[in-house]
Design a protein around this motif. Sequence first.
Motif, short mmCIF file in Angstrom:
data_model
loop_
_atom_site.label_atom_id
_atom_site.label_comp_id
_atom_site.label_asym_id
_atom_site.label_seq_id
_atom_site.Cartn_x
_atom_site.Cartn_y
_atom_site.Cartn_z
N ASP A 53 32.29 30.97 -16.41
CA ASP A 53 33.38 31.20 -15.46
C ASP A 53 34.30 32.33 -15.93
O ASP A 53 34.74 33.16 -15.13
CB ASP A 53 34.20 29.91 -15.26
CG ASP A 53 33.42 28.85 -14.50
OD1 ASP A 53 32.42 29.21 -13.84
OD2 ASP A 53 33.79 27.67 -14.57
N THR A 54 34.57 32.36 -17.23
CA THR A 54 35.42 33.43 -17.77
C THR A 54 34.72 34.78 -17.63
O THR A 54 35.35 35.78 -17.27
CB THR A 54 35.72 33.17 -19.26
OG1 THR A 54 36.37 31.90 -19.39
CG2 THR A 54 36.64 34.25 -19.82
N ASP A 99 43.73 30.79 -17.69
CA ASP A 99 43.41 29.43 -17.23
C ASP A 99 41.91 29.16 -17.24
O ASP A 99 41.46 28.08 -17.63
CB ASP A 99 43.97 29.21 -15.82
CG ASP A 99 45.49 29.23 -15.79
OD1 ASP A 99 46.10 29.12 -16.87
OD2 ASP A 99 46.06 29.36 -14.69
N THR A 100 41.14 30.17 -16.82
CA THR A 100 39.69 30.00 -16.79
C THR A 100 39.13 29.86 -18.20
O THR A 100 38.28 29.00 -18.47
CB THR A 100 39.01 31.19 -16.08
OG1 THR A 100 39.60 31.37 -14.79
CG2 THR A 100 37.52 30.94 -15.91
N TYR A 101 39.61 30.71 -19.10
CA TYR A 101 39.15 30.64 -20.49
C TYR A 101 39.53 29.31 -21.13
O TYR A 101 38.72 28.69 -21.83
CB TYR A 101 39.74 31.79 -21.30
CG TYR A 101 39.45 31.68 -22.78
CD1 TYR A 101 38.19 32.00 -23.29
CD2 TYR A 101 40.42 31.22 -23.67
CE1 TYR A 101 37.91 31.87 -24.63
CE2 TYR A 101 40.14 31.09 -25.01
CZ TYR A 101 38.89 31.42 -25.49
OH TYR A 101 38.62 31.29 -26.83
N ILE A 146 44.78 34.26 -14.46
CA ILE A 146 43.45 33.81 -14.05
C ILE A 146 42.52 33.72 -15.25
O ILE A 146 41.81 32.72 -15.45
CB ILE A 146 42.85 34.77 -12.99
CG1 ILE A 146 43.76 34.85 -11.76
CG2 ILE A 146 41.45 34.31 -12.59
CD1 ILE A 146 43.32 35.88 -10.74
N VAL A 164 35.09 35.96 -14.07
CA VAL A 164 36.44 36.50 -13.80
C VAL A 164 36.58 37.90 -14.40
O VAL A 164 37.12 38.81 -13.77
CB VAL A 164 37.52 35.56 -14.38
CG1 VAL A 164 38.89 36.22 -14.31
CG2 VAL A 164 37.54 34.25 -13.60
N ASN A 212 39.94 26.50 -19.74
CA ASN A 212 39.06 25.46 -19.20
C ASN A 212 37.66 25.54 -19.83
O ASN A 212 37.07 24.53 -20.21
CB ASN A 212 38.95 25.60 -17.69
CG ASN A 212 38.12 24.49 -17.06
OD1 ASN A 212 38.49 23.32 -17.12
ND2 ASN A 212 36.99 24.85 -16.48
N ASP A 213 37.15 26.77 -19.96
CA ASP A 213 35.82 26.95 -20.55
C ASP A 213 35.79 26.51 -22.02
O ASP A 213 34.90 25.77 -22.44
CB ASP A 213 35.39 28.43 -20.46
CG ASP A 213 34.90 28.80 -19.07
OD1 ASP A 213 34.69 27.89 -18.25
OD2 ASP A 213 34.73 30.01 -18.81
#
Length: 224
Positions: free
Chosen positions: A22-23, A113-115, A110, A26, A117-118
């Motif tokens: 996901d990261t 938050d994505t990182y 963005i 992005v 979570n990953d």
Amino acid sequence: MLKIDRSELDRAIKNMVAMYADTEKVLADYEEEKQVLVNRENGFKERMLQLQKEHTQVLLDRESSKDNTSDYIKLSKKLTAANDDIQIIVSLQAQLKEDFKELKQKYIPIIRDTYSNDVSAKNEFPVNDTIDYVKYELLNAIADYAKEVRKLQLPIREIVGDEFLGDSQLMQENKSFQRAFEFDSTYLSYVGDLGNYVIAKNHVLSSISGNLHPEVRKPVKDVE
């Protein structure tokens, strides 16, 4: 004798290939938007070089046409137009710097938050629990082995104790024999400094950072 079955862990490591998918997506989106600005920046640079060359040439041409009023005026207008275009590009380049900054500001939360979570997937490996379990199994196995050594020695100890060790005068003359049957003779050999853990803390800290501590070395050959 005692080996750790890390087959499940090795499978988990292989499956980690998509951990930051996901990261990465992005970041790819960011790079795509950034490229639009980069292309615009390159276009401004190319046009600026053209204008600067034209500006220099017009100056030279105008200098050589001082005696021709019509040409001089015409070239002066052309020079003014080139200067105006240069100023416009300078202004656009300044705005472009702000566009780059705004793009980064847009993606900072963005990406963060994505990182976050990953990378939280790393917590699926319970380091403390695993260390406690392995430590327990290791110490328990050592204790079981030592217990059996003592258990098997007991009948011998009883006979030797009754027939030999109980004779103090005899033992005075056979100290080495007496020492051979001292209470700790069945202890397993272990060389360690007082205060050290079975698994040293700095070794664990090194491992959780992704590095095997240089003091931790694989045995030259497996213990059978």
